[in-house]
Design a protein around this motif. Structure first.
Motif, PDB file in Angstrom:
ATOM      1  N   PHE A 292      70.992  30.533  23.738  1.00 58.04           N
ATOM      2  CA  PHE A 292      69.598  30.435  24.156  1.00 58.04           C
ATOM      3  C   PHE A 292      68.735  29.693  23.140  1.00 58.04           C
ATOM      4  N   CYS A 293      68.990  29.877  21.869  1.00 61.85           N
ATOM      5  CA  CYS A 293      68.209  29.151  20.860  1.00 61.85           C
ATOM      6  C   CYS A 293      68.967  29.142  19.539  1.00 61.85           C
ATOM      7  N   ASP A 294      68.639  28.173  18.701  1.00 61.26           N
ATOM      8  CA  ASP A 294      69.204  28.086  17.360  1.00 61.26           C
ATOM      9  C   ASP A 294      68.341  28.808  16.345  1.00 61.26           C
ATOM     10  N   TYR A 295      67.055  28.888  16.629  1.00 65.67           N
ATOM     11  CA  TYR A 295      66.150  29.627  15.747  1.00 65.67           C
ATOM     12  C   TYR A 295      65.021  30.206  16.587  1.00 65.67           C
ATOM     13  N   ILE A 296      64.476  31.308  16.112  1.00 73.09           N
ATOM     14  CA  ILE A 296      63.375  31.967  16.811  1.00 73.09           C
ATOM     15  C   ILE A 296      62.260  32.232  15.804  1.00 73.09           C
ATOM     16  N   VAL A 297      61.027  31.932  16.209  1.00 76.29           N
ATOM     17  CA  VAL A 297      59.874  32.011  15.307  1.00 76.29           C
ATOM     18  C   VAL A 297      58.832  32.967  15.888  1.00 76.29           C
ATOM     19  N   PRO A 298      59.017  34.277  15.754  1.00 75.32           N
ATOM     20  CA  PRO A 298      58.001  35.201  16.270  1.00 75.32           C
ATOM     21  C   PRO A 298      56.669  34.986  15.561  1.00 75.32           C
ATOM     22  N   GLN A 299      55.616  34.931  16.334  1.00 69.78           N
ATOM     23  CA  GLN A 299      54.283  34.716  15.781  1.00 69.78           C
ATOM     24  C   GLN A 299      53.732  36.065  15.292  1.00 69.78           C
ATOM     25  N   ILE A 300      54.074  36.415  14.064  1.00 70.45           N
ATOM     26  CA  ILE A 300      53.593  37.687  13.512  1.00 70.45           C
ATOM     27  C   ILE A 300      52.231  37.427  12.882  1.00 70.45           C
ATOM     28  N   TYR A 301      51.277  37.228  13.752  1.00 67.47           N
ATOM     29  CA  TYR A 301      49.931  36.843  13.342  1.00 67.47           C
ATOM     30  C   TYR A 301      49.063  38.078  13.093  1.00 67.47           C
ATOM     31  N   PHE A 302      49.618  39.041  12.391  1.00 67.38           N
ATOM     32  CA  PHE A 302      48.949  40.317  12.171  1.00 67.38           C
ATOM     33  C   PHE A 302      48.809  40.591  10.675  1.00 67.38           C
ATOM     34  N   GLY A 303      47.704  41.230  10.314  1.00 65.15           N
ATOM     35  CA  GLY A 303      47.518  41.639   8.939  1.00 65.15           C
ATOM     36  C   GLY A 303      48.296  42.900   8.627  1.00 65.15           C
ATOM     37  N   PHE A 304      48.341  43.267   7.352  1.00 67.11           N
ATOM     38  CA  PHE A 304      49.042  44.479   6.945  1.00 67.11           C
ATOM     39  C   PHE A 304      48.374  45.723   7.527  1.00 67.11           C
ATOM     40  N   GLU A 305      47.072  45.649   7.779  1.00 64.50           N
ATOM     41  CA  GLU A 305      46.317  46.813   8.238  1.00 64.50           C
ATOM     42  C   GLU A 305      46.070  46.813   9.746  1.00 64.50           C
ATOM     43  N   ASN A 306      46.647  45.863  10.450  1.00 66.38           N
ATOM     44  CA  ASN A 306      46.466  45.795  11.896  1.00 66.38           C
ATOM     45  C   ASN A 306      46.855  47.126  12.533  1.00 66.38           C
ATOM     46  N   GLU A 307      45.974  47.674  13.374  1.00 69.07           N
ATOM     47  CA  GLU A 307      46.189  49.006  13.920  1.00 69.07           C
ATOM     48  C   GLU A 307      47.237  49.035  15.027  1.00 69.07           C
ATOM     49  N   ASN A 308      47.481  47.899  15.661  1.00 68.26           N
ATOM     50  CA  ASN A 308      48.417  47.858  16.779  1.00 68.26           C
ATOM     51  C   ASN A 308      49.797  47.334  16.376  1.00 68.26           C
ATOM     52  N   SER A 309      49.815  46.299  15.560  1.00 70.14           N
ATOM     53  CA  SER A 309      51.074  45.676  15.145  1.00 70.14           C
ATOM     54  C   SER A 309      51.004  45.308  13.660  1.00 70.14           C
ATOM     55  N   PRO A 310      51.026  46.280  12.766  1.00 67.33           N
ATOM     56  CA  PRO A 310      50.939  45.963  11.339  1.00 67.33           C
ATOM     57  C   PRO A 310      52.094  45.068  10.905  1.00 67.33           C
ATOM     58  N   PHE A 311      51.823  44.199   9.954  1.00 68.11           N
ATOM     59  CA  PHE A 311      52.766  43.144   9.601  1.00 68.11           C
ATOM     60  C   PHE A 311      54.143  43.660   9.201  1.00 68.11           C
ATOM     61  N   LEU A 312      54.215  44.594   8.273  1.00 70.87           N
ATOM     62  CA  LEU A 312      55.516  44.996   7.738  1.00 70.87           C
ATOM     63  C   LEU A 312      56.417  45.654   8.782  1.00 70.87           C
ATOM     64  N   PRO A 313      55.941  46.618   9.576  1.00 72.20           N
ATOM     65  CA  PRO A 313      56.818  47.184  10.611  1.00 72.20           C
ATOM     66  C   PRO A 313      57.223  46.145  11.662  1.00 72.20           C
ATOM     67  N   THR A 314      56.317  45.217  11.954  1.00 75.30           N
ATOM     68  CA  THR A 314      56.649  44.186  12.940  1.00 75.30           C
ATOM     69  C   THR A 314      57.710  43.244  12.392  1.00 75.30           C
ATOM     70  N   LEU A 315      57.589  42.871  11.126  1.00 79.03           N
ATOM     71  CA  LEU A 315      58.613  42.047  10.487  1.00 79.03           C
ATOM     72  C   LEU A 315      59.958  42.761  10.526  1.00 79.03           C
ATOM     73  N   LYS A 316      59.972  44.029  10.202  1.00 78.37           N
ATOM     74  CA  LYS A 316      61.212  44.814  10.214  1.00 78.37           C
ATOM     75  C   LYS A 316      61.818  44.853  11.618  1.00 78.37           C
ATOM     76  N   GLN A 317      60.974  45.003  12.619  1.00 82.64           N
ATOM     77  CA  GLN A 317      61.460  45.039  14.003  1.00 82.64           C
ATOM     78  C   GLN A 317      62.193  43.750  14.365  1.00 82.64           C
ATOM     79  N   TRP A 318      61.625  42.617  13.950  1.00 79.92           N
ATOM     80  CA  TRP A 318      62.259  41.343  14.255  1.00 79.92           C
ATOM     81  C   TRP A 318      63.524  41.140  13.436  1.00 79.92           C
ATOM     82  N   GLU A 319      63.561  41.639  12.228  1.00 79.78           N
ATOM     83  CA  GLU A 319      64.798  41.568  11.441  1.00 79.78           C
ATOM     84  C   GLU A 319      65.930  42.294  12.162  1.00 79.78           C
TER      85      GLU A 319
END
Length: 379
Positions: A292-319
């Motif tokens: 389907f793809c050679d690379y995937i670039v999720p747009q993690i356009y969230f700050g560390f304090e974002n109440e809905n999708s905080p950066f670090l947990p979202t990064l971990k989810q994509w990992e």
């Protein structure tokens, strides 16, 4: 363009020298008119790609700054400066917006000339020359389904296939809130998408093809009711996911049929639940299954304090979501948010991008410490 780099993160590009590892082979299984024929750079061109990307988007929203009303010479000077600044800041990959709204910033027989292109030159050819001269990979960024507004479509010549479909009342094109979109439920639209990719690959020495997060434009059941009813399917959401998978797979296969060394990348929105619930984008499958793809670039356009999708947990989810043996993981970062209020982040995080000018630098550090293969910045 240098001001965008400086404003975003003067010292942000901190990936180690390993980020420049070249991947020569990737083995994962206004008026509209036509312009002159393109000239390829080199018939024997060998695609230039990097698994560990430091990427940058060149979106159409910036085209008025250096394209609209500009001569070829002026455009080339602007592009050369952009590439010089990018190379100086370790950028090794750019995603150039070749077809943002059913219009082409390259020579095309399938789509009309780009709305912001009022000069008689070929933007993609110039981008390729200036980037390749500096060792920068160029991926042709396409929005497969999004087309012109209703007002813009009136100016599109009747000779183009999408306009023919509209004039004939074909169901392949739908108007959503004043803008036209291809409906991916039909083989005719998938064929057009395939042909459009082939057209670029046949005429230009691009290193990759790139799509972002414009999949289904609406969740409204009326958008594709006729096709859904005719399909015999009983679950609309899954049927739409299957439709998106079909054209994404077709794009990937078209790229690989041309040259297995050319890469295909996808940049979905960073919120996985929203990918499925609003756009029917099968990101879990794309990140974990070959083909389907050679690379995937999720747009993690969230700050560390974002109440809905905080950066670090979202990064971990994509990992956890991406199988590195199937696709490279590049993290999309929102440099454009620096100094701005983030009204969708929740009350506590609304001013994070103003109060913390080093937020992008900190996010890059976290990416470096993760299993991701690189990052890309949207200014």
């Amino acid at each position: 363009m240098k001001k965008f780099f400086a404003a975003a993160c003067a010292a942000a590009f901190l990936l180690s020298a390993g980020c420049s590892t070249v991947v020569k082979t990737v083995d994962h299984g206004t008026e509209c008119s036509e312009s002159k024929a393109p000239v390829t750079e080199n018939e024997a061109y060998e695609p230039l790609n990097y698994r560990e990307q430091v990427g940058m988007w060149l979106p159409y929203v910036r085209f008025p700054d250096y394209m609209q009303g500009k001569s070829e010479e002026s455009f080339r000077k602007s592009v050369a400066k952009i590439m010089e600044d990018a190379a100086a800041d370790s950028v090794n990959t750019v995603y150039f917006h070749v077809r943002p709204n059913g219009d082409a910033y390259y020579v095309s027989e399938l789509f009309p000339k780009g709305a912001y292109l009022d000069g008689d030159y070929d933007p993609l050819a110039i981008i390729l020359e200036e980037a390749h001269d500096r060792g920068i990979s160029v991926h042709a960024w396409i929005n497969p389904l999004r087309l012109q507004t209703a007002e813009q479509m009136e100016k599109v010549p009747d000779s183009f296939i999408v306009k023919k479909w509209i004039n004939a009342g074909e169901p392949y094109v739908k108007n959503v809130n004043g803008r036209w979109y291809l409906d991916p439920a039909y083989p005719e639209t998938v064929e057009l998408i395939e042909n459009s990719v082939s057209e670029i690959l046949e005429n230009y020495d691009v290193d990759g093809v790139h799509i972002d997060d414009y999949f289904y434009p609406t969740t409204d059941t009326e958008f594709d009711r006729e096709a859904f009813e005719a399909s015999g399917s009983t679950e609309l959401a899954q049927w739409r996911v299957d439709n998106v998978n079909r054209f994404v797979k077709a794009m990937y296969d078209t790229v690989k049929e041309k040259d297995t060394r050319i890469v295909f990348g996808i940049s979905p929105q960073g919120n996985v639940d929203a990918d499925y619930s609003t756009q029917y984008a099968d990101v879990i499958r794309w990140g974990s299954e070959a083909g389907f793809c050679d690379y995937i670039v999720p747009q993690i356009y969230f700050g560390f304090e974002n109440e809905n999708s905080p950066f670090l947990p979202t990064l971990k989810q994509w990992e956890e979501l991406v199988d590195e043996s199937k696709a490279a993981l590049i993290i999309g970062l929102a440099a454009y948010k620096l100094g701005r209020e983030d009204k969708w982040a929740g009350e506590a995080a609304e001013l994070e991008w103003i109060n913390d000018p080093d937020i992008i630098k900190k996010q890059i550090k976290e990416v470096k410490n993760s299993s991701a293969d690189g990052y890309a910045l949207y200014y």
